[in-house]
Design a protein around this motif. Structure first.
Motif, PDB file in Angstrom:
ATOM      1  N   ASP A  64       0.815  -1.217   0.000  1.00 51.25           N
ATOM      2  CA  ASP A  64       0.000   0.000   0.000  1.00 51.25           C
ATOM      3  C   ASP A  64       0.848   1.266   0.000  1.00 51.25           C
ATOM      4  O   ASP A  64       0.457   2.277  -0.568  1.00 51.25           O
ATOM      5  N   VAL A  65       2.003   1.215   0.656  1.00 54.19           N
ATOM      6  CA  VAL A  65       2.846   2.394   0.849  1.00 54.19           C
ATOM      7  C   VAL A  65       3.814   2.603  -0.316  1.00 54.19           C
ATOM      8  O   VAL A  65       4.174   3.734  -0.632  1.00 54.19           O
ATOM      9  N   LEU A  66       4.228   1.542  -0.971  1.00 53.20           N
ATOM     10  CA  LEU A  66       5.258   1.611  -2.006  1.00 53.20           C
ATOM     11  C   LEU A  66       4.974   2.618  -3.120  1.00 53.20           C
ATOM     12  O   LEU A  66       5.901   3.308  -3.558  1.00 53.20           O
ATOM     13  N   PRO A  67       3.734   2.771  -3.560  1.00 56.58           N
ATOM     14  CA  PRO A  67       3.499   3.785  -4.591  1.00 56.58           C
ATOM     15  C   PRO A  67       3.822   5.214  -4.141  1.00 56.58           C
ATOM     16  O   PRO A  67       3.998   6.096  -4.974  1.00 56.58           O
ATOM     17  N   CYS A  68       3.937   5.427  -2.847  1.00 57.86           N
ATOM     18  CA  CYS A  68       4.241   6.753  -2.306  1.00 57.86           C
ATOM     19  C   CYS A  68       5.742   6.973  -2.130  1.00 57.86           C
ATOM     20  O   CYS A  68       6.161   8.081  -1.811  1.00 57.86           O
ATOM     21  N   ALA A  69       6.548   5.919  -2.294  1.00 56.76           N
ATOM     22  CA  ALA A  69       7.989   5.993  -2.041  1.00 56.76           C
ATOM     23  C   ALA A  69       8.725   6.589  -3.235  1.00 56.76           C
ATOM     24  O   ALA A  69       8.440   6.248  -4.384  1.00 56.76           O
ATOM     25  N   ARG A  70       9.665   7.452  -2.927  1.00 53.97           N
ATOM     26  CA  ARG A  70      10.508   8.074  -3.951  1.00 53.97           C
ATOM     27  C   ARG A  70      11.963   7.961  -3.531  1.00 53.97           C
ATOM     28  O   ARG A  70      12.296   8.236  -2.383  1.00 53.97           O
ATOM     29  N   GLY A  71      12.831   7.553  -4.437  1.00 52.47           N
ATOM     30  CA  GLY A  71      14.265   7.467  -4.171  1.00 52.47           C
ATOM     31  C   GLY A  71      14.648   6.144  -3.539  1.00 52.47           C
ATOM     32  O   GLY A  71      13.817   5.440  -2.971  1.00 52.47           O
ATOM     33  N   GLU A  72      15.953   5.800  -3.667  1.00 49.64           N
ATOM     34  CA  GLU A  72      16.427   4.529  -3.118  1.00 49.64           C
ATOM     35  C   GLU A  72      16.386   4.498  -1.602  1.00 49.64           C
ATOM     36  O   GLU A  72      16.158   3.458  -1.003  1.00 49.64           O
ATOM     37  N   VAL A  73      16.678   5.631  -0.971  1.00 50.32           N
ATOM     38  CA  VAL A  73      16.437   5.769   0.472  1.00 50.32           C
ATOM     39  C   VAL A  73      15.115   6.516   0.517  1.00 50.32           C
ATOM     40  O   VAL A  73      15.083   7.736   0.415  1.00 50.32           O
ATOM     41  N   PRO A  74      14.016   5.778   0.618  1.00 49.86           N
ATOM     42  CA  PRO A  74      12.739   6.390   0.277  1.00 49.86           C
ATOM     43  C   PRO A  74      12.296   7.510   1.193  1.00 49.86           C
ATOM     44  O   PRO A  74      12.478   7.467   2.398  1.00 49.86           O
ATOM     45  N   THR A  75      11.729   8.499   0.545  1.00 46.66           N
ATOM     46  CA  THR A  75      10.912   9.488   1.221  1.00 46.66           C
ATOM     47  C   THR A  75       9.495   9.168   0.770  1.00 46.66           C
ATOM     48  O   THR A  75       9.286   8.646  -0.327  1.00 46.66           O
ATOM     49  N   LEU A  76       8.541   9.427   1.614  1.00 45.29           N
ATOM     50  CA  LEU A  76       7.158   9.102   1.290  1.00 45.29           C
ATOM     51  C   LEU A  76       6.406  10.377   0.957  1.00 45.29           C
ATOM     52  O   LEU A  76       6.349  11.299   1.767  1.00 45.29           O
ATOM     53  N   GLU A  77       5.864  10.413  -0.228  1.00 48.21           N
ATOM     54  CA  GLU A  77       5.054  11.537  -0.664  1.00 48.21           C
ATOM     55  C   GLU A  77       3.604  11.253  -0.309  1.00 48.21           C
ATOM     56  O   GLU A  77       3.188  10.102  -0.244  1.00 48.21           O
ATOM     57  N   PRO A  78       2.826  12.311  -0.078  1.00 45.86           N
ATOM     58  CA  PRO A  78       1.412  12.095   0.273  1.00 45.86           C
ATOM     59  C   PRO A  78       0.674  11.299  -0.799  1.00 45.86           C
ATOM     60  O   PRO A  78       0.747  11.602  -1.975  1.00 45.86           O
ATOM     61  N   CYS A  79       0.025  10.264  -0.366  1.00 45.55           N
ATOM     62  CA  CYS A  79      -0.813   9.414  -1.217  1.00 45.55           C
ATOM     63  C   CYS A  79      -2.098   9.143  -0.435  1.00 45.55           C
ATOM     64  O   CYS A  79      -2.115   9.275   0.792  1.00 45.55           O
ATOM     65  N   PRO A  80      -3.143   8.728  -1.122  1.00 48.37           N
ATOM     66  CA  PRO A  80      -4.379   8.390  -0.398  1.00 48.37           C
ATOM     67  C   PRO A  80      -4.108   7.346   0.681  1.00 48.37           C
ATOM     68  O   PRO A  80      -3.401   6.368   0.454  1.00 48.37           O
ATOM     69  N   ASN A  81      -4.623   7.581   1.841  1.00 49.65           N
ATOM     70  CA  ASN A  81      -4.553   6.661   2.980  1.00 49.65           C
ATOM     71  C   ASN A  81      -3.168   6.488   3.577  1.00 49.65           C
ATOM     72  O   ASN A  81      -2.999   5.705   4.501  1.00 49.65           O
TER      73      ASN A  81
END
Length: 119
Positions: A64-81
């Protein structure tokens, strides 16, 4: 790239890469010979999965969270839920920590009582 190369580039076993694919976390195209072929973004995706696993998230939550991840050391961008999911996970961790504190206090009490009896 094929699965062996992805494994070498990420340090993740081919077995785990297949598992990530089974869980819907990693996409692979099937070549006519049946081999898996991963796109250029697969390395970053595997690094994101590993970082989110290290944060204590299950593969179900990571899906559920992976579509919100950006970059190899992920930052999470706002996504639904996203916020609701992370708050729920944090609440579950807090509950487990509270239960462990209670268990620790009980065991500590038993140890202190046993030590007094032994003295």
């Amino acid at each position: 790239m094929r699965i062996g190369e992805l494994s070498r580039r990420t340090g993740v076993s081919t077995r785990l890469l297949r598992y990530y694919e089974e869980q819907g976390l990693l996409d692979a195209e099937r070549l006519p010979n049946g081999y898996r072929s991963y796109g250029d973004g697969a390395v970053a995706t595997v690094h994101q999965i590993r970082a989110l696993l290290a944060a204590g998230l299950s593969t179900q939550v990571i899906k559920d969270v992976l579509p919100c991840a950006r970059g190899e050391v992920p930052t999470l961008e706002p996504c639904p839920n996203l916020l609701a999911t992370l708050r729920r996970e944090l609440g579950a961790i807090d509950a487990r920590m509270d239960a462990l504190r209670t268990t620790r206090e009980s065991l500590s009490g038993f140890l202190q009582a046993a030590a007094r009896e032994a003295a």
